[in-house]
Design a protein around this motif. Structure first.
Motif, PDB file in Angstrom:
ATOM      1  N   LEU A  93     -16.414 -45.420   8.765  1.00 48.29           N
ATOM      2  CA  LEU A  93     -17.277 -45.291   9.932  1.00 48.29           C
ATOM      3  C   LEU A  93     -18.092 -46.567  10.087  1.00 48.29           C
ATOM      4  O   LEU A  93     -18.726 -47.031   9.142  1.00 48.29           O
ATOM      5  N   VAL A  94     -18.070 -47.118  11.296  1.00 51.80           N
ATOM      6  CA  VAL A  94     -18.949 -48.231  11.658  1.00 51.80           C
ATOM      7  C   VAL A  94     -19.830 -47.731  12.793  1.00 51.80           C
ATOM      8  O   VAL A  94     -19.313 -47.248  13.806  1.00 51.80           O
ATOM      9  N   TYR A  95     -21.134 -47.831  12.649  1.00 56.22           N
ATOM     10  CA  TYR A  95     -22.001 -47.180  13.626  1.00 56.22           C
ATOM     11  C   TYR A  95     -23.257 -47.997  13.918  1.00 56.22           C
ATOM     12  O   TYR A  95     -23.698 -48.813  13.116  1.00 56.22           O
ATOM     13  N   SER A  96     -23.795 -47.750  15.114  1.00 60.42           N
ATOM     14  CA  SER A  96     -25.111 -48.291  15.489  1.00 60.42           C
ATOM     15  C   SER A  96     -25.919 -47.179  16.137  1.00 60.42           C
ATOM     16  O   SER A  96     -26.667 -47.420  17.094  1.00 60.42           O
ATOM     17  N   SER A  97     -25.759 -45.975  15.640  1.00 61.23           N
ATOM     18  CA  SER A  97     -26.362 -44.770  16.233  1.00 61.23           C
ATOM     19  C   SER A  97     -27.760 -44.543  15.671  1.00 61.23           C
ATOM     20  O   SER A  97     -27.960 -43.712  14.789  1.00 61.23           O
ATOM     21  N   ALA A  98     -28.718 -45.267  16.219  1.00 60.45           N
ATOM     22  CA  ALA A  98     -30.092 -45.199  15.711  1.00 60.45           C
ATOM     23  C   ALA A  98     -30.874 -44.094  16.410  1.00 60.45           C
ATOM     24  O   ALA A  98     -30.488 -43.590  17.462  1.00 60.45           O
ATOM     25  N   ASP A  99     -32.030 -43.720  15.828  1.00 65.03           N
ATOM     26  CA  ASP A  99     -32.876 -42.690  16.435  1.00 65.03           C
ATOM     27  C   ASP A  99     -33.657 -43.293  17.608  1.00 65.03           C
ATOM     28  O   ASP A  99     -33.743 -44.513  17.755  1.00 65.03           O
ATOM     29  N   PRO A 100     -34.210 -42.432  18.499  1.00 64.82           N
ATOM     30  CA  PRO A 100     -34.839 -42.933  19.726  1.00 64.82           C
ATOM     31  C   PRO A 100     -35.943 -43.955  19.508  1.00 64.82           C
ATOM     32  O   PRO A 100     -36.063 -44.911  20.272  1.00 64.82           O
ATOM     33  N   SER A 101     -36.781 -43.760  18.485  1.00 68.42           N
ATOM     34  CA  SER A 101     -37.879 -44.705  18.276  1.00 68.42           C
ATOM     35  C   SER A 101     -37.356 -46.085  17.875  1.00 68.42           C
ATOM     36  O   SER A 101     -37.877 -47.114  18.314  1.00 68.42           O
ATOM     37  N   THR A 102     -36.306 -46.112  17.047  1.00 69.82           N
ATOM     38  CA  THR A 102     -35.706 -47.380  16.634  1.00 69.82           C
ATOM     39  C   THR A 102     -35.066 -48.077  17.827  1.00 69.82           C
ATOM     40  O   THR A 102     -35.202 -49.294  18.011  1.00 69.82           O
ATOM     41  N   VAL A 103     -34.362 -47.295  18.652  1.00 70.67           N
ATOM     42  CA  VAL A 103     -33.724 -47.854  19.841  1.00 70.67           C
ATOM     43  C   VAL A 103     -34.771 -48.428  20.789  1.00 70.67           C
ATOM     44  O   VAL A 103     -34.625 -49.543  21.309  1.00 70.67           O
ATOM     45  N   ALA A 104     -35.849 -47.681  21.025  1.00 64.36           N
ATOM     46  CA  ALA A 104     -36.891 -48.141  21.940  1.00 64.36           C
ATOM     47  C   ALA A 104     -37.525 -49.443  21.461  1.00 64.36           C
ATOM     48  O   ALA A 104     -37.788 -50.357  22.254  1.00 64.36           O
ATOM     49  N   ALA A 105     -37.765 -49.524  20.155  1.00 64.79           N
ATOM     50  CA  ALA A 105     -38.365 -50.745  19.612  1.00 64.79           C
ATOM     51  C   ALA A 105     -37.424 -51.934  19.777  1.00 64.79           C
ATOM     52  O   ALA A 105     -37.856 -53.042  20.132  1.00 64.79           O
ATOM     53  N   ALA A 106     -36.130 -51.714  19.526  1.00 67.98           N
ATOM     54  CA  ALA A 106     -35.151 -52.795  19.669  1.00 67.98           C
ATOM     55  C   ALA A 106     -35.017 -53.226  21.124  1.00 67.98           C
ATOM     56  O   ALA A 106     -34.907 -54.422  21.429  1.00 67.98           O
ATOM     57  N   GLN A 107     -35.031 -52.264  22.048  1.00 64.56           N
ATOM     58  CA  GLN A 107     -34.947 -52.605  23.466  1.00 64.56           C
ATOM     59  C   GLN A 107     -36.151 -53.416  23.908  1.00 64.56           C
ATOM     60  O   GLN A 107     -36.026 -54.351  24.712  1.00 64.56           O
ATOM     61  N   LYS A 108     -37.313 -53.061  23.391  1.00 62.51           N
ATOM     62  CA  LYS A 108     -38.528 -53.800  23.737  1.00 62.51           C
ATOM     63  C   LYS A 108     -38.455 -55.236  23.230  1.00 62.51           C
ATOM     64  O   LYS A 108     -38.903 -56.179  23.899  1.00 62.51           O
ATOM     65  N   THR A 109     -37.858 -55.420  22.062  1.00 63.71           N
ATOM     66  CA  THR A 109     -37.765 -56.747  21.462  1.00 63.71           C
ATOM     67  C   THR A 109     -36.717 -57.616  22.146  1.00 63.71           C
ATOM     68  O   THR A 109     -36.952 -58.787  22.456  1.00 63.71           O
ATOM     69  N   PHE A 110     -35.539 -57.033  22.402  1.00 64.35           N
ATOM     70  CA  PHE A 110     -34.398 -57.832  22.852  1.00 64.35           C
ATOM     71  C   PHE A 110     -34.037 -57.652  24.330  1.00 64.35           C
ATOM     72  O   PHE A 110     -33.278 -58.455  24.866  1.00 64.35           O
TER      73      PHE A 110
END
Length: 408
Positions: free
Chosen positions: A299-316
């Motif tokens: 399995l190769v995945y990037s399925s993060a939880d909502p808070s992690t996703v939101a922080a990454a979206q804010k950064t990048f």
């Protein structure tokens, strides 16, 4: 060809393609608008686009091009297939696309119904539910690209179109197709949100729209359509592939994160983080070699939880990040296919679209059901089989079940 489907993503395309194949229609899924004619045996052609989250003008151009091709193949009716969670935003493209297709096809009243009861999606009093919860109260309110913040489909669709948005209530549908047809005729020019809480309601709607040129909805809307051409269910032929397999998960839905946890507990796994992708730290060559050395499909995945996703979206940046992650999975899948990996399971509509395009999967024959809304798929002309899973579909052990089904 009798029925033409335009799907706004690749998992949605395979979802509705399975519904039609199980109902007896010879169904082929196409990756984008084909450059050649459909085979003569194709009764339902499903054109998979990647237009759910693009600008409305571009979505209109792509869907109209798909409609032109389907009509040239003889399609008598067009379905614009949207997500059963009505993925959109207040300035999204469901309304603009539906309006443009209606103009092209000369349709004056467009029935809109994203219900899919088998997967817990129902529409009642114009509101979309996930099981017994309003859509806007479900985990889908945290969707990283199309957060669901309002369950009233009338209110959600109205800002996207200058057509009136009306409502076809369940009480009218329960009176039968004749009553529903009369209600559609009485409203004239309108986008008509239709209630549906059971498969039988969708079958009534299927009879209701016989002869109409355009429908908008989830895969459930297709349940009653094949009967309009006298088509009945037949077994779906299938031969799988026994070679190496892999699971690629880019979905961040709660269901997929649970499936990732279950599969990672019994198989090798590797997480691709937003930081690694944006920092160009993902060594695809090394990752391919690691995958090929595993005894169990990894399995190769990037399925993060909502808070992690939101922080990454804010950064990048939301779109930059999404494009980068999808591109990573696409490049990985293409490399794996050249190395003999013959079974690929993907999770997430955007991920599935990117992967399928990278694989050059111009057309896919529909195989048997893996889970509700998810068929096995064979890439025509290649020793390659796929499962394209929408984020919220499938049970906890979906990845294992999919790999076994693809093996045949």
């Amino acid at each position: 060809m009798k029925l033409g489907i335009i799907a706004d993503d690749f998992t949605g395309a395979s979802d509705i393609a399975l519904t039609l194949a199980e109902a007896g229609m010879t169904t082929v899924q196409y990756g984008g608008v084909p450059s050649t004619e459909a085979d003569l045996d194709v009764q339902a052609g499903v054109v998979a686009l990647k237009c759910r989250t693009i600008a409305p003008r571009a979505a209109v151009e792509q869907t109209c091009a798909a409609a032109d091709w389907l009509l040239a193949q003889g399609a008598e009716q067009i379905v614009y297939k949207v997500c059963s969670t009505f993925d959109s935003t207040p300035d999204g493209n469901i309304g603009p696309v539906a309006q443009a297709l209606a103009k092209k096809l000369g349709e004056t009243c467009v029935l809109v119904c994203p219900a899919f009861p088998e997967n817990g999606r129902s529409v009642y009093q114009g509101h979309l539910f996930v099981e017994d919860t309003l859509l806007s109260d479900s985990g889908l309110k945290h969707h990283p690209l199309t957060p669901m913040t309002d369950s009233d489909l009338r209110r959600w669709l109205a800002p996207q179109t200058d057509w009136p948005v009306a409502h076809l209530p369940i009480a009218t549908i329960w009176r039968g197709p004749e009553a529903a047809r009369t209600a559609l005729a009485e409203h004239g020019r309108a986008m008509m949100i239709a209630d549906a809480i059971r498969d039988d309601d969708l079958r009534i709607l299927g009879q209701t729209v016989k002869g109409r040129r355009l429908l908008v909805g989830g895969s459930g809307i297709a349940l009653g359509l094949p009967e309009n051409w006298g088509i009945t269910p037949t077994p779906i032929p299938w031969t799988g592939e026994t070679g190496p397999g892999v699971v690629l998960s880019g979905s961040c839905s709660a269901a997929t994160r649970g499936q990732v946890a279950v599969y990672a507990a019994k198989a090798p796994s590797h997480e691709i983080t937003a930081e690694a992708v944006m920092g160009r730290q993902v060594d695809l060559g090394a990752l391919v070699e690691w995958i090929l050395t595993q005894d169990v499909p990894p399995l190769v995945y990037s399925s993060a939880d909502p808070s992690t996703v939101a922080a990454a979206q804010k950064t990048f940046g939301r779109n930059f990040l999404a494009d980068a992650i999808e591109g990573t999975f696409a490049a990985l899948a293409a490399m794996l296919a050249t190395k003999g990996v013959g079974r690929i399971v993907t999770a997430g509509g955007e991920t599935s679209g990117a992967v399928t395009t990278a694989l050059g999967a111009a057309s896919l024959r529909i195989g048997p059901r893996i889970a509700a809304g998810v068929p096995a798929l064979r890439v025509e002309g290649q020793p390659l089989v796929l499962a394209l899973k929408s984020g919220n579909f499938g049970g906890p052990d979906f990845f294992t079940e999919a790999l076994e089904c693809l093996r045949g």
